[in-house]
Design a protein around this motif. Structure first.
Motif, mmCIF file in Angstrom:
data_model
loop_
_atom_site.group_PDB
_atom_site.id
_atom_site.type_symbol
_atom_site.label_atom_id
_atom_site.label_comp_id
_atom_site.label_asym_id
_atom_site.label_seq_id
_atom_site.Cartn_x
_atom_site.Cartn_y
_atom_site.Cartn_z
ATOM 1 N N GLN A 79 6.556 -18.030 15.143
ATOM 2 C CA GLN A 79 7.906 -18.032 14.602
ATOM 3 C C GLN A 79 8.738 -19.167 15.215
ATOM 4 O OE1 GLN A 79 9.486 -14.156 15.201
ATOM 5 N NE2 GLN A 79 8.141 -13.176 13.682
ATOM 6 N N GLN A 80 8.515 -19.351 16.541
ATOM 7 C CA GLN A 80 9.271 -20.407 17.204
ATOM 8 C C GLN A 80 8.879 -21.788 16.674
ATOM 9 O OE1 GLN A 80 8.943 -20.217 21.393
ATOM 10 N NE2 GLN A 80 10.428 -21.838 21.789
ATOM 11 N N ILE A 81 7.578 -21.982 16.471
ATOM 12 C CA ILE A 81 7.111 -23.258 15.919
ATOM 13 C C ILE A 81 7.661 -23.463 14.504
ATOM 14 C CG2 ILE A 81 5.056 -24.506 15.167
ATOM 15 C CD1 ILE A 81 3.578 -23.196 17.503
ATOM 16 N N SER A 82 7.640 -22.399 13.714
ATOM 17 C CA SER A 82 8.155 -22.505 12.352
ATOM 18 C C SER A 82 9.644 -22.844 12.358
ATOM 19 C CB SER A 82 7.915 -21.189 11.604
ATOM 20 O OG SER A 82 6.540 -20.939 11.519
ATOM 21 N N TRP A 83 10.354 -22.320 13.290
ATOM 22 C CA TRP A 83 11.798 -22.592 13.370
ATOM 23 C C TRP A 83 12.051 -24.068 13.739
ATOM 24 C CZ3 TRP A 83 16.228 -21.189 11.742
ATOM 25 C CH2 TRP A 83 17.393 -21.561 12.403
ATOM 26 N N ASP B 80 9.957 -26.494 13.152
ATOM 27 C CA ASP B 80 9.604 -27.288 11.963
ATOM 28 C C ASP B 80 10.734 -27.269 10.939
ATOM 29 O OD1 ASP B 80 7.235 -27.891 13.130
ATOM 30 O OD2 ASP B 80 6.068 -26.375 12.029
ATOM 31 N N LEU B 81 11.331 -26.093 10.813
ATOM 32 C CA LEU B 81 12.417 -25.971 9.844
ATOM 33 C C LEU B 81 13.603 -26.870 10.222
ATOM 34 C CD1 LEU B 81 13.576 -24.584 7.332
ATOM 35 C CD2 LEU B 81 14.366 -22.736 8.820
ATOM 36 N N LYS B 82 13.916 -26.944 11.492
ATOM 37 C CA LYS B 82 15.034 -27.782 11.932
ATOM 38 C C LYS B 82 14.717 -29.257 11.681
ATOM 39 C CE LYS B 82 15.481 -26.210 16.116
ATOM 40 N NZ LYS B 82 16.059 -26.089 17.485
ATOM 41 N N LYS B 83 13.436 -29.619 11.989
ATOM 42 C CA LYS B 83 13.046 -31.006 11.726
ATOM 43 C C LYS B 83 13.155 -31.338 10.236
ATOM 44 C CE LYS B 83 9.944 -31.486 15.662
ATOM 45 N NZ LYS B 83 8.556 -31.719 16.095
ATOM 46 N N LYS B 84 12.705 -30.352 9.422
ATOM 47 C CA LYS B 84 12.755 -30.575 7.973
ATOM 48 C C LYS B 84 14.193 -30.746 7.479
ATOM 49 C CE LYS B 84 10.956 -28.661 3.660
ATOM 50 N NZ LYS B 84 12.191 -28.838 2.901
#
Length: 212
Positions: free
Chosen positions: A172-176, A178-182
């Protein structure tokens, strides 16, 4: 009743009395004796249990009077046992006496056999009790081991579950991230496109894409 009738066989009678008294120590007996040289009383009766025996006399113990009488064999005329007595090997018993003796021996043998059976039964019961206790202890040990295994399995499941939760948290932390980078990338694209439109309208040079 045992007595002597031949005065010339005193030595034989002495051995006879000694044998009888020795084989029946502790038993009650009535002894009839004569004392020819005694002027006060010529004959006397003694009653008591056989206390001690020598090669020339016997000691009787009278529980009622507390006296102990020493009687020489040479003065004994005859004696009567008030309870059963052992005649010894010097006497030939009647068939009735032999039957009584056989019955007594048989009773003793039966008693010994009964005692032996009771002892064996007690030993067997003790062995069974020990075996039951051992089995019970083994079952308790097995149950305790089973509980330990269940606890270990439960701990292992909890550990796996915690690891899974940590892993999911990392995901979840990695996905978050990635989401911020996106989102940042998307904002840069919007800014670039906006500047690109402005440059085209103003006929300026094309701006550099910050994401490239």
């Amino acid at each position: 009743m045992v007595g002597h009738h031949h005065k010339n066989k005193k030595e034989e009678n002495t051995y006879c009395f000694q044998s009888i008294f020795s084989d029946n120590i502790g038993k009650s007996v009535r002894v009839f004796a004569t004392f020819p040289s005694n002027t006060q009383w010529n004959a006397k009766e003694f009653l008591g249990s056989i206390n001690a025996v020598s090669d020339s006399s016997v000691v009787l113990s009278n529980s009622k009077t507390g006296n102990k009488d020493l009687i020489p064999y040479k003065n004994i005329d005859y004696l009567t046992f008030t309870e059963g007595f052992e005649p010894g090997q010097d006497f030939t018993t009647t068939s009735e006496d032999q039957s009584n003796q056989n019955s007594k021996n048989e009773n003793n043998e039966n008693l010994n056999s009964k005692n032996e059976d009771n002892e064996n039964e007690n030993n067997e019961n003790q062995n069974n009790k020990n075996e039951d206790n051992e089995n019970e202890n083994n079952e308790y040990q097995i149950s305790e081991n089973g509980n330990n295994e269940n606890q270990n399995s439960k701990n292992e499941d909890n550990e796996n579950e915690n690891n899974e939760i940590d892993k999911n948290g990392d995901e979840q932390q990695i996905s978050w991230e990635d989401l911020k980078k996106k989102k940042k990338h998307d904002r840069n694209d919007i800014e670039y496109n906006k500047k690109l439109v402005e440059r085209i309208l103003n006929k300026s040079a094309v701006p550099r894409n910050p994401n490239s």
